[in-house]
Design a protein around this motif. Structure first.
Motif, mmCIF file in Angstrom:
data_model
loop_
_atom_site.group_PDB
_atom_site.id
_atom_site.type_symbol
_atom_site.label_atom_id
_atom_site.label_comp_id
_atom_site.label_asym_id
_atom_site.label_seq_id
_atom_site.Cartn_x
_atom_site.Cartn_y
_atom_site.Cartn_z
ATOM 1 N N TYR A 3 0.657 -1.171 -0.021
ATOM 2 C CA TYR A 3 -0.140 -0.039 -0.018
ATOM 3 C C TYR A 3 0.853 1.238 -0.095
ATOM 4 C CZ TYR A 3 -4.626 -2.151 0.577
ATOM 5 O OH TYR A 3 -5.811 -2.807 0.187
ATOM 6 N N ASP A 4 1.912 1.393 0.773
ATOM 7 C CA ASP A 4 2.765 2.533 0.679
ATOM 8 C C ASP A 4 3.329 2.760 -0.588
ATOM 9 O OD1 ASP A 4 2.121 2.967 3.313
ATOM 10 O OD2 ASP A 4 4.269 2.064 4.098
ATOM 11 N N LEU A 5 3.524 1.648 -1.215
ATOM 12 C CA LEU A 5 4.203 1.886 -2.602
ATOM 13 C C LEU A 5 3.179 2.427 -3.693
ATOM 14 C CD1 LEU A 5 7.040 -0.908 -2.867
ATOM 15 C CD2 LEU A 5 7.299 1.715 -2.597
ATOM 16 N N GLN A 6 2.173 1.555 -3.716
ATOM 17 C CA GLN A 6 1.240 1.621 -4.749
ATOM 18 C C GLN A 6 0.291 3.085 -4.401
ATOM 19 O OE1 GLN A 6 -0.776 -1.990 -3.720
ATOM 20 N NE2 GLN A 6 0.331 -3.190 -5.365
ATOM 21 N N ASN A 7 -0.273 3.378 -3.343
ATOM 22 C CA ASN A 7 -0.981 4.599 -2.985
ATOM 23 C C ASN A 7 -0.666 5.816 -3.845
ATOM 24 O OD1 ASN A 7 -3.242 3.417 -1.773
ATOM 25 N ND2 ASN A 7 -1.889 3.536 0.316
ATOM 26 N N PRO A 8 0.859 6.374 -3.711
ATOM 27 C CA PRO A 8 1.157 7.604 -4.463
ATOM 28 C C PRO A 8 1.081 7.522 -5.849
ATOM 29 C CG PRO A 8 2.944 6.736 -2.685
ATOM 30 C CD PRO A 8 1.791 5.616 -3.094
ATOM 31 N N GLN A 9 1.112 6.502 -6.453
ATOM 32 C CA GLN A 9 0.963 6.397 -8.026
ATOM 33 C C GLN A 9 -0.512 6.543 -8.207
ATOM 34 O OE1 GLN A 9 3.755 6.651 -9.834
ATOM 35 N NE2 GLN A 9 4.696 6.709 -7.810
ATOM 36 N N ALA A 10 -1.182 5.844 -7.736
ATOM 37 C CA ALA A 10 -2.725 5.844 -7.683
ATOM 38 C C ALA A 10 -3.191 7.224 -7.642
ATOM 39 C CB ALA A 10 -3.443 4.849 -7.005
ATOM 40 N N LEU A 11 -2.657 8.063 -6.410
ATOM 41 C CA LEU A 11 -3.294 9.278 -6.157
ATOM 42 C C LEU A 11 -3.173 10.281 -7.068
ATOM 43 C CD1 LEU A 11 -4.797 10.921 -3.981
ATOM 44 C CD2 LEU A 11 -2.351 11.471 -3.132
ATOM 45 N N ARG A 12 -1.806 9.860 -7.997
ATOM 46 C CA ARG A 12 -1.573 11.049 -8.931
ATOM 47 C C ARG A 12 -2.426 10.767 -10.338
ATOM 48 N NH1 ARG A 12 4.095 9.377 -7.522
ATOM 49 N NH2 ARG A 12 5.167 11.421 -6.788
ATOM 50 N N ARG A 13 -2.708 9.513 -10.453
ATOM 51 C CA ARG A 13 -3.614 9.039 -11.529
ATOM 52 C C ARG A 13 -5.070 9.594 -11.320
ATOM 53 N NH1 ARG A 13 -0.963 4.039 -11.459
ATOM 54 N NH2 ARG A 13 -2.535 3.268 -10.004
ATOM 55 N N LEU A 14 -5.598 9.243 -10.200
ATOM 56 C CA LEU A 14 -6.860 9.857 -9.743
ATOM 57 C C LEU A 14 -6.828 11.573 -9.889
ATOM 58 C CD1 LEU A 14 -7.773 7.663 -6.679
ATOM 59 C CD2 LEU A 14 -8.761 7.761 -8.804
ATOM 60 N N VAL A 15 -5.953 12.110 -9.578
ATOM 61 C CA VAL A 15 -6.153 13.544 -9.625
ATOM 62 C C VAL A 15 -5.919 14.114 -11.113
ATOM 63 C CG1 VAL A 15 -4.593 15.686 -8.835
ATOM 64 C CG2 VAL A 15 -4.903 14.207 -7.291
ATOM 65 N N ALA A 16 -4.934 13.336 -11.807
ATOM 66 C CA ALA A 16 -5.107 13.474 -13.223
ATOM 67 C C ALA A 16 -6.349 13.412 -13.941
ATOM 68 C CB ALA A 16 -3.770 12.746 -13.763
ATOM 69 N N ALA A 17 -6.975 12.409 -13.339
ATOM 70 C CA ALA A 17 -8.252 12.127 -14.153
ATOM 71 C C ALA A 17 -9.570 13.243 -13.814
ATOM 72 C CB ALA A 17 -8.744 10.952 -13.747
ATOM 73 N N GLY A 18 -9.102 14.096 -12.621
ATOM 74 C CA GLY A 18 -10.268 15.011 -12.125
ATOM 75 C C GLY A 18 -10.696 15.036 -10.874
ATOM 76 N N THR A 19 -10.238 14.161 -10.160
ATOM 77 C CA THR A 19 -10.416 14.005 -8.751
ATOM 78 C C THR A 19 -10.048 15.257 -7.874
ATOM 79 O OG1 THR A 19 -10.378 11.401 -8.517
ATOM 80 C CG2 THR A 19 -9.893 12.734 -6.628
ATOM 81 N N GLN A 20 -10.919 15.934 -7.181
ATOM 82 C CA GLN A 20 -10.706 17.129 -6.511
ATOM 83 C C GLN A 20 -10.272 16.680 -4.908
ATOM 84 O OE1 GLN A 20 -13.182 20.513 -7.033
ATOM 85 N NE2 GLN A 20 -14.274 19.287 -8.558
ATOM 86 N N LEU A 21 -9.080 16.546 -4.533
ATOM 87 C CA LEU A 21 -8.686 16.486 -3.243
ATOM 88 C C LEU A 21 -9.175 17.503 -2.424
ATOM 89 C CD1 LEU A 21 -5.198 14.999 -3.331
ATOM 90 C CD2 LEU A 21 -6.870 13.927 -2.653
ATOM 91 N N ARG A 22 -9.564 17.262 -1.064
ATOM 92 C CA ARG A 22 -9.830 18.281 -0.062
ATOM 93 C C ARG A 22 -9.524 17.751 1.326
ATOM 94 N NH1 ARG A 22 -10.719 20.588 -4.155
ATOM 95 N NH2 ARG A 22 -12.685 21.540 -4.830
#
Length: 362
Positions: free
Chosen positions: A279-298
């Motif tokens: 999880y520690d390795l996979q989460n950063p890459q997934a978060l980048r993809r989500l934000v690039a796809a339009g996810t709004q972090l709050r």
């Protein structure tokens, strides 16, 4: 040595070997168990914890102790895994203790409670601080023994169809939330819903719920929540370091040879390390993809964090006044948390805060 003495001695040695062989075979019997998971196979990291255990146990026992893993729904629904272990339908399950707060709120602490321990603190308390012993004394009432088998690390605060700007925005909000956190949020006006992982997406899509938490970027991306809810909040203050467990039918556990118990304990410990590392390795890459796809972090507003903290402590006092098991274990956890954050403030947090600032400079 005279020939007759040599023959006599050799014969005695052979006889001893002949007697010992069956005893050795009896100490390593062939055992086959079933393990039902509370998770679907699509969540490869968390479901994979059970598969890692089965693989390692087989390897450590020369395939004499075999565990077959079943995904949620293949034997029983994911949220009924502990019941299947208690009644002996299966020998073991891989699940989260807090799914079973309907039986007793003490179950919540076994996984994570709002404003509880972070992942390293949880692992330390369970493995070295007496936490596992406290829980297994409690779990005896339900006819199973528990071994930690995973930790996801700090989770996210979940996906919402609208922004959360204040405590007032929580009033009437229907949210999928597991464990005791639902009772905390209920104090702030949220209408908690407990749904299995596979049911969250359609509920969000249809608007049956307004928000949902699951795990973190890697698993949340797999389930596609970003397609039906644009706002992604942090932190998941109810799951700072949630532990996943293997529950084992108590009679089956007690009947295992000690060497098999040791193999299972070691396999579960290794699976915990592997899960958190993935999880520690996979989460950063997934978060980048989500934000690039339009996810709004709050981030959750400070007002919401403080109101939630106060509501959690109020709830713990209410439950503890009526439930001795809960009070005993929550007090032990709180003492551990306070001790650990003394150390964190001095070393861990100071180091992390500095390095986070440096990240922006390089």
């Amino acid at each position: 040595m005279k020939r007759r003495h040599f023959i006599a001695a050799t014969g005695a040695g052979l006889a001893a070997t002949a007697v010992a062989a069956p005893a050795l075979a009896q100490s390593a019997p062939e055992i086959k168990w079933r393990m039902t998971s509370s998770f679907p196979k699509s969540l490869d990291t968390i479901y994979g914890g059970a598969e890692n255990v089965a693989k390692q146990v087989a390897e450590m026992t020369d395939n004499k102790f075999q565990i077959q893993v079943f995904a949620a729904g293949e034997i029983v629904p994911g949220l009924q895994a502990a019941d299947a272990v208690s009644n002996g339908s299966v020998e073991s399950c891989h699940t989260c203790s807090y799914y079973y707060v309907g039986k007793d709120p003490t179950f919540a602490i076994g996984t994570s409670v709002p404003f509880g321990l972070n992942a390293r603190q949880q692992n330390a308390w369970l493995s070295q601080g007496g936490g596992a012993e406290l829980f297994n004394e409690f779990y005896k009432k339900y006819n199973f023994h528990a071994i930690q088998t995973g930790n996801t690390g700090a989770q996210m605060g979940g996906w919402f169809r609208k922004e959360i700007k204040s405590v007032a925005d929580l009033n009437g909000l229907k949210m999928r939330i597991a464990g005791i956190t639902g009772s905390v949020l209920q104090k702030l006006g949220v209408v908690p819903q407990q749904l299995a992982g596979g049911d969250i997406y359609p509920a969000l899509e249809r608007g049956t719920i307004d928000g949902a938490e699951w795990v973190g970027p890697y698993d949340d991306e797999k389930l596609g929540f970003n397609k039906v809810a644009p706002f992604y909040y942090y932190p998941g203050w109810w799951e700072g370091g949630p532990a996943i467990h293997t529950f084992i039918n108590l009679e089956k556990w007690n009947a295992l040879p000690k060497s098999y118990q040791a193999a299972l304990n070691n396999a579960c410990a290794n699976a915990t390390l592997i899960m958190q590392g993935k999880y520690d390795l996979q989460n950063p890459q997934a978060l980048r993809r989500l934000v690039a796809a339009g996810t709004q972090l709050r981030p959750f507003p400070q007002e919401v964090m403080e109101a939630s903290f106060n509501a959690a402590n109020e709830l713990y006092a209410e439950i503890g006044s009526k439930n001795a098991d809960f009070k005993k274990i929550i007090d032990a956890m709180t003492a551990t948390r306070n001790d650990q954050y003394l150390w964190w403030q001095v070393a861990e947090f100071t180091y992390d805060a500095f390095m986070i600032r440096q990240r922006a400079r390089r």
